[in-house]
Write a protein that holds these residues in place. Structure first.
Motif, PDB file in Angstrom:
ATOM      1  N   THR A 106       0.796  -1.228   0.000  1.00 24.71           N
ATOM      2  CA  THR A 106       0.000   0.000   0.000  1.00 24.71           C
ATOM      3  C   THR A 106       0.829   1.279   0.000  1.00 24.71           C
ATOM      4  O   THR A 106       0.304   2.344  -0.316  1.00 24.71           O
ATOM      5  N   ARG A 147       5.897  -4.224 -15.591  1.00 24.16           N
ATOM      6  CA  ARG A 147       4.773  -3.424 -15.069  1.00 24.16           C
ATOM      7  C   ARG A 147       5.258  -2.070 -14.578  1.00 24.16           C
ATOM      8  O   ARG A 147       4.652  -1.033 -14.864  1.00 24.16           O
ATOM      9  N   LEU A 156       2.207   6.790 -14.255  1.00 24.78           N
ATOM     10  CA  LEU A 156       1.359   6.221 -13.204  1.00 24.78           C
ATOM     11  C   LEU A 156       2.201   5.962 -11.958  1.00 24.78           C
ATOM     12  O   LEU A 156       3.408   5.747 -12.059  1.00 24.78           O
ATOM     13  N   SER A 159       2.751   2.006  -7.373  1.00 24.65           N
ATOM     14  CA  SER A 159       1.870   1.073  -6.666  1.00 24.65           C
ATOM     15  C   SER A 159       0.654   0.686  -7.499  1.00 24.65           C
ATOM     16  O   SER A 159      -0.240   0.002  -7.003  1.00 24.65           O
ATOM     17  N   THR A 160       0.607   1.090  -8.764  1.00 25.63           N
ATOM     18  CA  THR A 160      -0.527   0.775  -9.624  1.00 25.63           C
ATOM     19  C   THR A 160      -0.662  -0.726  -9.775  1.00 25.63           C
ATOM     20  O   THR A 160       0.151  -1.375 -10.413  1.00 25.63           O
ATOM     21  N   ARG A 161      -1.689  -1.271  -9.157  1.00 27.19           N
ATOM     22  CA  ARG A 161      -1.930  -2.707  -9.282  1.00 27.19           C
ATOM     23  C   ARG A 161      -2.994  -3.002 -10.327  1.00 27.19           C
ATOM     24  O   ARG A 161      -3.362  -4.141 -10.533  1.00 27.19           O
ATOM     25  N   SER A 162      -3.488  -1.956 -10.998  1.00 29.57           N
ATOM     26  CA  SER A 162      -4.479  -2.172 -12.040  1.00 29.57           C
ATOM     27  C   SER A 162      -3.826  -2.604 -13.347  1.00 29.57           C
ATOM     28  O   SER A 162      -4.515  -2.939 -14.298  1.00 29.57           O
ATOM     29  N   LEU A 163      -2.506  -2.603 -13.386  1.00 30.78           N
ATOM     30  CA  LEU A 163      -1.769  -3.138 -14.531  1.00 30.78           C
ATOM     31  C   LEU A 163      -1.305  -4.541 -14.180  1.00 30.78           C
ATOM     32  O   LEU A 163      -0.604  -4.735 -13.193  1.00 30.78           O
ATOM     33  N   ALA A 164      -1.693  -5.505 -14.968  1.00 31.60           N
ATOM     34  CA  ALA A 164      -1.241  -6.879 -14.755  1.00 31.60           C
ATOM     35  C   ALA A 164      -0.404  -7.291 -15.964  1.00 31.60           C
ATOM     36  O   ALA A 164      -0.840  -7.143 -17.098  1.00 31.60           O
TER      37      ALA A 164
END
Length: 183
Positions: A106, A147, A156, A159-164
């Protein structure tokens, strides 16, 4: 055209088990999937001629992926290394203190493992991107590194976890007054 072709290294046993760091070899399925990718249209030399060595992370998986994909030559690029996970290296998610893991996931500046934060890794990768805006190159690294590179190129947060990014994902970035992602 100035462009980067980013290839996520193939599957390893550590990646499948969510192990932090280390330097594993491709597993059997990763080996076979990499061989299958070799003849993909994404790897045709149309946009990325084979006149320059491919840049690879300093890992067995990146080197094996490059070899199986038929890289004309390779140059190890230390800047493409995974983040240093300090005391977490070699551990799985269930072996990590939950509070420290939550902090790491986080807060991109956190280093509960005593290693490198995602912010520090992204700074390293952003500097590498800035050095690679004037040529066509292919780079192979761990999916997390790819990533972080994409996130950095697009501005971005790390911590952008919307990119996989899955193993063996092929991504193309072009640069003209800024980076553009091509899917």
């Amino acid at each position: 055209m100035n462009a980067l072709r980013l290839i996520a290294a193939g599957h390893t046993p550590a990646l499948r088990r969510a192990v932090f760091g280390g330097d594993p070899h491709l597993d059997e399925a990763g080996h076979h999937a990499t061989v299958a990718l070799k003849n993909s249209p994404a790897l045709l030399p149309r946009h990325f001629p084979d006149d320059q060595p491919w840049l690879i992370a300093p890992t067995h998986a990146a080197q094996q992926t490059a070899t199986l994909l038929g890289a004309p030559a390779t140059t190890t690029e230390p800047a493409l290394a995974e983040p240093d996970y300090g005391t977490w290296t070699g551990n799985t998610l269930d072996q990590i203190d939950p509070a420290g893991l939550h902090q790491f996931l986080t807060d991109p500046t956190a280093t509960p493992h005593g290693g490198e934060s995602l912010t520090t890794a992204t700074t390293r990768l952003t500097a590498w991107l800035a050095q690679n805006t004037t040529s066509r190159r292919t780079a192979i690294a761990h999916p997390l590194v790819i990533r972080l590179l994409i996130a950095a190129a697009l501005g971005l947060p790390p911590s952008t976890r919307s990119l996989a990014v899955a193993p063996l994902t092929v991504t193309r970035l072009t640069h003209h007054h800024g980076w553009t992602l091509h899917l």
